[in-house]
Design a protein around this motif. Structure first.
Motif, PDB file in Angstrom:
ATOM      1  N   LEU A  84       0.850  -1.199   0.000  1.00 43.29           N
ATOM      2  CA  LEU A  84       0.000   0.000   0.000  1.00 43.29           C
ATOM      3  C   LEU A  84       0.887   1.250   0.000  1.00 43.29           C
ATOM      4  N   LYS A  85       0.279   2.351  -0.392  1.00 42.72           N
ATOM      5  CA  LYS A  85       1.008   3.619  -0.406  1.00 42.72           C
ATOM      6  C   LYS A  85       1.347   4.012   1.043  1.00 42.72           C
ATOM      7  N   THR A  86       2.534   4.568   1.251  1.00 44.88           N
ATOM      8  CA  THR A  86       2.911   4.898   2.627  1.00 44.88           C
ATOM      9  C   THR A  86       3.065   6.400   2.814  1.00 44.88           C
ATOM     10  N   THR A  87       2.939   6.786   4.052  1.00 42.85           N
ATOM     11  CA  THR A  87       3.104   8.198   4.406  1.00 42.85           C
ATOM     12  C   THR A  87       4.591   8.512   4.559  1.00 42.85           C
ATOM     13  N   GLY A  88       4.953   9.769   4.350  1.00 45.53           N
ATOM     14  CA  GLY A  88       6.364  10.139   4.458  1.00 45.53           C
ATOM     15  C   GLY A  88       6.737  10.570   5.866  1.00 45.53           C
TER      16      GLY A  88
END
Lengths: 455, 190
Positions: A84-88
């Motif tokens: 899944l897309k991850t937060t920075g």
């Protein structure tokens, strides 16, 4: 298969959400009967000592898990596992400070905020309101010992991630896909930030100030543990604003009262510059900074953001200019101890940030020897007018004062607001020393009418 | 009966600058002076404003000042105001040490001068001035002619402290120098 999984995930999330929202409604309906519940993680078993830092870690990691959001290193790792897309930006919950207790018996622990594989800030996890509310704040860099604490976190983070980085040989990241480092548990003794904490809401849209319910961690599931301390609970857009009620609650708040008491004294009114506080939506007060100035000019900066709930500031007593007339008598400057167009502008700026139509929290307070007053925004989006901080408005207010010298400051302000600024939806309240709150309006003859708020 | 009402509605009630000076020196002046509310014209009955009328020149802090003061009778800033006043309106030409004009309101209309009188405090006349308000330049200007030499006038500026600074609008606030000096300067009548 993948599609199936995501459908099931979505379904699951919806189920959790609907359960949470049902419970929230229950809470709202029953809030008068049931006192807010405490958290399981912050309840000691037998002779056990409560480990608050560990409790905050458990709560936030579990919160991320059930709400499918990412605030912690663990959530980022899980997201990567599931492609899944991850937060920075995330909190490394394994590295933390010792637990702190404030004078008012709030507990808090500090954690490093990681951005681009580096410690970029400090998160304050707070347990307050008699241990029934948890809040995560981002520490202001102006906080006492901030640089020192940041340095300690950076050193600890580097020390505990370096071996992995070397092993991964991936130039500054723990692994090539950006997986957070596994630091292991590290507890650093920090100097603290002057006995309290100073920070603003962190990720307020995905992480509300709240009771135990959103964290699925209520000690007493039947008790209230709802989604908010009232301040960040989403409210019905069409709910009528009742400033009397709001002000009554505000004037009972210990934090607010403490700030008023700090300002409401002759020694503060006789300073040569104004002073005050800014309050964030999560109830954190920050001292308003006097602008760096020469001896000739003073000013205060009121840095309003979308997170600003209100501001309190003083208006000064008559003061000596420092110069004398030919006969040796001191020359006096007599300030207008009432809101100025620029003060109204500040309230309008706060209203301009509101996106959900709920302006009821916003306020501007003026503390002076003439009395303590609060302005509230009770209008709608179309009543928001800005641009009252200009030369022209300053001049017009001065000239209006000069031409209506026989008016009280209340009458001056209310007439100027109506007659010149043409503002609708800003109401004036006087907060009397005995606690009575009075609404100040103009009658048909443009004289001030005072109506006590219902007790 | 009707005629009397019509006349009394139009009648001007004259008060004096002194009455209003007394009003602002009352301990409870924040509450205003309701006893003076019927006054519609605040007159300089003792012609105390006349001493300031004229052109005044002086130097201070490397700046050259030329200040032209005019007396306005029965003046209103807002045409809708119920009270008019006798006031001094000021215009200024200020040059830096090299003779460059840094401020000029000589050709402005009365309302555009941003520099006009309020009332006396003892012997001193208080005017108000709004300059670069982005840098919170606004306040009182105190002028007084010398008792022993009416051709000499002292002047200084005292900033209002109620300004809210937007640092973006005045990035150099810490080094900002107002146009008028905060210590007394001396001007000579021309």
């Amino acid at each position: 298969m993948k599609k199936n999984l995501s459908v099931r995930l979505l379904f699951g999330a919806a189920l959790v959400a609907s359960l949470v929202s049902c419970r929230s409604e229950d809470f709202l309906n029953s809030r008068e009967e049931a006192p807010p519940s405490k958290f399981r993680v912050f309840t000691a078993q037998k002779d056990e000592t409560i480990n608050y830092g560990k409790g905050f870690k458990t709560l936030l990691e579990h919160y991320d898990d059930i709400h499918k959001v990412q605030h912690t290193a663990q959530a980022v790792r899980n997201a990567l596992k599931n492609s899944l897309k991850t937060t920075g930006e995330y909190v490394e919950m394994n590295i933390r400070s010792q637990d702190f207790t404030t004078k008012t018996n709030e507990k808090f622990t500090l954690f490093p905020l990681i951005k681009n594989q580096q410690v970029d800030g400090i998160i304050i996890a707070v347990l307050k309101e008699n241990e029934t509310q948890v809040e995560f704040l981002k520490m202001y860099p102006e906080a006492e010992n901030y640089s020192e604490m940041l340095k300690l976190f950076r050193e600890a983070y580097l020390k505990n991630t370096l071996p992995q980085r070397l092993a991964a040989k991936a130039n500054g990241s723990c692994s090539s896909d950006g997986t957070p480092c596994d630091t292991g548990e590290v507890i650093i003794t920090m100097p603290g930030a002057g006995g309290g904490y100073t920070g603003g809401t962190w990720n307020g849209d995905t992480l509300p100030v709240g009771g135990c319910l959103p964290y699925d961690n209520c000690l007493n599931p039947e008790g209230g543990g709802g989604s908010g301390g009232g301040e960040t609970t989403p409210t019905n857009n069409s709910a009528p604003v009742n400033p009397c009620d709001k002000l009554k609650t505000q004037n009972l708040s210990t934090d607010y009262k403490a700030k008023i008491e700090e300002l409401d004294k002759p020694s503060v009114f006789s300073l040569k510059k104004e002073t005050g506080f800014l309050e964030s939506k999560s109830g954190v007060f920050t001292q308003l900074q006097p602008a760096a100035s020469t001896s000739s000019s003073d000013g205060m900066t009121v840095p309003v953001t979308s997170n600003t709930k209100g501001y309190i500031h003083t208006h000064l007593n008559d003061y000596e200019t420092g110069e004398f007339n030919d006969e040796g008598l001191p020359l006096i400057n007599q300030p207008i101890r009432m809101f100025s167009p620029a003060d109204v502008n500040t309230l309008m700026t706060m209203a301009g940030f509101v996106t959900d139509g709920d302006y009821s929290q916003l306020y501007g307070t003026m503390v002076s020897s003439y009395g303590n007053y609060t302005i509230m925004f009770t209008g709608t989006a179309s009543d928001i007018k800005e641009g009252f901080d200009t030369e022209q408005w300053k001049l017009d207010y001065i000239e209006y004062r000069k031409e209506n010298k026989y008016w009280s400051f209340e009458k001056l302000f209310l007439n100027f607001l109506k007659d010149k600024m043409n503002v609708q939806g800003v109401e004036l309240y006087k907060i009397k020393d005995n606690g009575t709150i009075q609404k100040k309006t103009l009658n048909a003859n443009n004289n001030v009418q005072s109506d006590d708020c219902p007790q | 009966m009707l005629l009397t009402i019509a006349i009394s509605c139009k009648a001007q009630v004259i008060g004096t600058l002194e009455q209003f000076e007394e009003c602002t020196s009352r301990p409870n002046h924040d509450e205003g002076c309701p006893d003076l509310e019927n006054i519609t014209y605040v007159k300089d009955t003792n012609n105390r404003l006349d001493q300031f009328v004229g052109t005044w020149k002086g130097n201070y802090g490397g700046k050259q000042y030329e200040i032209k003061l005019e007396k306005k009778i029965n003046y209103k800033y807002f045409p809708t105001s119920t009270t008019s006043w006798d006031r001094i309106i000021g215009r200024m030409l200020i040059k830096d040490s090299s003779g460059n004009i840094i401020y000029n309101s000589m050709n402005k209309t009365d309302k555009e001068t941003y520099f006009s009188g309020d009332n006396f405090q003892h012997k001193t006349y208080i005017m108000t001035f709004v300059g670069n308000y982005n840098c919170l330049e606004a306040g009182n200007v105190y002028i007084e002619t010398r008792t022993n030499n009416p051709n000499e006038m002292t002047l200084f500026y005292s900033q209002d402290k109620d300004g809210l600074l937007n640092p973006a609008k005045c990035p150099n606030f810490s080094t900002f120098v107002p146009l008028l000096p905060t210590n007394k300067m001396i001007l000579i009548k021309q």
